[in-house]
Design a protein around this motif. Structure first.
Motif, mmCIF file in Angstrom:
data_model
loop_
_atom_site.group_PDB
_atom_site.id
_atom_site.type_symbol
_atom_site.label_atom_id
_atom_site.label_comp_id
_atom_site.label_asym_id
_atom_site.label_seq_id
_atom_site.Cartn_x
_atom_site.Cartn_y
_atom_site.Cartn_z
ATOM 1 N N ASP A 136 -54.728 114.592 29.820
ATOM 2 C CA ASP A 136 -55.664 115.164 28.849
ATOM 3 C C ASP A 136 -56.567 114.087 28.259
ATOM 4 O O ASP A 136 -57.730 114.341 27.940
ATOM 5 C CB ASP A 136 -54.928 115.944 27.767
ATOM 6 C CG ASP A 136 -53.922 115.125 26.991
ATOM 7 O OD1 ASP A 136 -53.505 114.049 27.456
ATOM 8 O OD2 ASP A 136 -53.534 115.573 25.904
ATOM 9 N N SER A 140 -60.576 114.313 28.447
ATOM 10 C CA SER A 140 -61.430 114.253 27.253
ATOM 11 C C SER A 140 -62.476 113.152 27.369
ATOM 12 O O SER A 140 -63.637 113.347 26.987
ATOM 13 C CB SER A 140 -60.570 114.049 25.999
ATOM 14 O OG SER A 140 -59.722 115.149 25.822
ATOM 15 N N THR A 172 -65.795 123.412 22.968
ATOM 16 C CA THR A 172 -65.230 124.298 21.949
ATOM 17 C C THR A 172 -64.333 125.389 22.536
ATOM 18 O O THR A 172 -63.254 125.664 22.006
ATOM 19 C CB THR A 172 -66.364 124.956 21.128
ATOM 20 O OG1 THR A 172 -67.197 123.927 20.602
ATOM 21 C CG2 THR A 172 -65.813 125.811 20.011
ATOM 22 N N TYR A 173 -64.774 126.009 23.641
ATOM 23 C CA TYR A 173 -64.095 127.207 24.119
ATOM 24 C C TYR A 173 -63.314 127.059 25.421
ATOM 25 O O TYR A 173 -62.480 127.919 25.729
ATOM 26 C CB TYR A 173 -65.100 128.356 24.288
ATOM 27 C CG TYR A 173 -65.746 128.749 22.997
ATOM 28 C CD1 TYR A 173 -65.040 129.485 22.048
ATOM 29 C CD2 TYR A 173 -67.048 128.368 22.702
ATOM 30 C CE1 TYR A 173 -65.623 129.839 20.848
ATOM 31 C CE2 TYR A 173 -67.640 128.714 21.499
ATOM 32 C CZ TYR A 173 -66.930 129.456 20.578
ATOM 33 O OH TYR A 173 -67.497 129.795 19.384
ATOM 34 N N LYS A 174 -63.556 126.029 26.200
ATOM 35 C CA LYS A 174 -62.907 125.933 27.506
ATOM 36 C C LYS A 174 -62.027 124.709 27.690
ATOM 37 O O LYS A 174 -61.082 124.741 28.485
ATOM 38 C CB LYS A 174 -63.960 125.960 28.633
ATOM 39 C CG LYS A 174 -64.565 127.311 28.832
ATOM 40 C CD LYS A 174 -63.516 128.264 29.358
ATOM 41 C CE LYS A 174 -63.843 129.694 29.006
ATOM 42 N NZ LYS A 174 -62.685 130.551 29.021
ATOM 43 N N SER A 175 -62.305 123.630 26.992
ATOM 44 C CA SER A 175 -61.560 122.393 27.254
ATOM 45 C C SER A 175 -60.056 122.579 27.039
ATOM 46 O O SER A 175 -59.250 122.081 27.830
ATOM 47 C CB SER A 175 -62.105 121.232 26.426
ATOM 48 O OG SER A 175 -61.974 121.474 25.048
ATOM 49 N N ARG A 176 -59.655 123.313 26.005
ATOM 50 C CA ARG A 176 -58.224 123.554 25.752
ATOM 51 C C ARG A 176 -57.587 124.307 26.919
ATOM 52 O O ARG A 176 -56.464 124.018 27.320
ATOM 53 C CB ARG A 176 -58.022 124.394 24.479
ATOM 54 C CG ARG A 176 -57.932 123.624 23.228
ATOM 55 C CD ARG A 176 -56.577 122.926 23.048
ATOM 56 N NE ARG A 176 -56.863 121.518 22.870
ATOM 57 C CZ ARG A 176 -56.137 120.495 23.304
ATOM 58 N NH1 ARG A 176 -55.024 120.676 23.917
ATOM 59 N NH2 ARG A 176 -56.494 119.269 23.127
ATOM 60 N N ASP A 177 -58.302 125.318 27.472
ATOM 61 C CA ASP A 177 -57.778 126.063 28.620
ATOM 62 C C ASP A 177 -57.489 125.122 29.787
ATOM 63 O O ASP A 177 -56.458 125.227 30.439
ATOM 64 C CB ASP A 177 -58.777 127.128 29.089
ATOM 65 C CG ASP A 177 -58.870 128.318 28.160
ATOM 66 O OD1 ASP A 177 -57.958 128.499 27.327
ATOM 67 O OD2 ASP A 177 -59.856 129.067 28.274
ATOM 68 N N ILE A 179 -57.052 121.768 29.687
ATOM 69 C CA ILE A 179 -56.014 120.789 29.349
ATOM 70 C C ILE A 179 -54.624 121.425 29.377
ATOM 71 O O ILE A 179 -53.680 120.872 29.936
ATOM 72 C CB ILE A 179 -56.297 120.144 27.974
ATOM 73 C CG1 ILE A 179 -57.514 119.207 28.086
ATOM 74 C CG2 ILE A 179 -55.085 119.403 27.448
ATOM 75 C CD1 ILE A 179 -58.044 118.710 26.749
ATOM 76 N N GLU A 180 -54.483 122.598 28.796
ATOM 77 C CA GLU A 180 -53.169 123.226 28.659
ATOM 78 C C GLU A 180 -52.725 124.010 29.889
ATOM 79 O O GLU A 180 -51.524 124.206 30.095
ATOM 80 C CB GLU A 180 -53.159 124.160 27.447
ATOM 81 C CG GLU A 180 -53.315 123.424 26.129
ATOM 82 C CD GLU A 180 -53.414 124.366 24.935
ATOM 83 O OE1 GLU A 180 -53.363 125.603 25.115
ATOM 84 O OE2 GLU A 180 -53.557 123.841 23.810
ATOM 85 N N CYS A 181 -53.690 124.470 30.727
ATOM 86 C CA CYS A 181 -53.322 125.420 31.763
ATOM 87 C C CYS A 181 -53.878 125.123 33.157
ATOM 88 O O CYS A 181 -53.722 125.951 34.058
ATOM 89 C CB CYS A 181 -53.774 126.826 31.374
ATOM 90 S SG CYS A 181 -53.146 127.359 29.781
#
Length: 189
Positions: A136, A140, A172-177, A179-181
């Protein structure tokens, strides 16, 4: 989950470990299918809990993949708390394409964004994208380094006076998806 007028259809699939194809792979088989009226937690939880009731060994499920439907994710995380959640690459790619379309970025420029995110085959060599980041932290850092490139690409399509939006949306809306999935360390689990 597919929208069929007044109904939604959520199919499940699984690898049939008892069968092997000619290539030695386990075929993907259609599993239980949920037909429902709302995309709320309750029908998705019913699907997962019924699957467990019918096959209690499913509580040991190691991973599940989704199209990104938030209530589906919540229900499956509740019923399969030890399983890794993966996101479907096709749906992630479509999310990005939809946003590029919404931003009125021409399709001939999409390939630059998609290559940066999902990688690209160049001859016999595959050039990795963000989704191939080994951690991650690296993801980033690479995303941060793409900000100027993506802003310039967007400005080249919409005019230099326009305010770029794609990088901010992705962050804002996709980076977490991703990184996590979707990163390799998650897929490896």
């Amino acid at each position: 989950t597919f929208n069929l007028g007044p109904f939604y259809v959520t199919p499940t699939t699984y690898h049939n470990l008892l069968v092997k194809t000619d290539r030695g792979n386990h075929p993907i088989i259609l599993g239980p299918v949920l037909v429902h009226h709302t995309k709320t937690f309750r029908p998705f939880h019913y699907l997962a809990s019924t699957m467990i009731r019918l096959n209690p060994r499913l509580v040991q499920l190691r991973a599940f993949g989704t199209d990104g439907e938030p209530e589906l994710i919540k229900a499956f995380r509740t019923c399969f708390p030890h399983a890794v959640h993966l996101r479907c690459m096709n749906h992630l790619r479509q999310n990005v394409k939809d946003k590029l379309h919404d931003l009125k970025i021409p399709q001939n420029v999409w390939k630059d964004f998609l290559s940066d995110i999902f990688g690209v085959q160049v001859g016999n060599h595959f050039e990795c994208g963000l989704v191939d980041s080994p951690s991650d932290t690296i993801f980033s850092a690479q995303l941060k380094s793409l900000k100027e490139r993506w802003n310039n690409l967007e400005r080249s399509c919409k005019g230099s006076s326009s305010s770029p939006e794609f990088h901010t949306w992705f962050l804002t809306y996709k980076s977490r998806d991703f990184i996590e999935c979707a990163l390799p360390e998650v897929r490896t689990k």
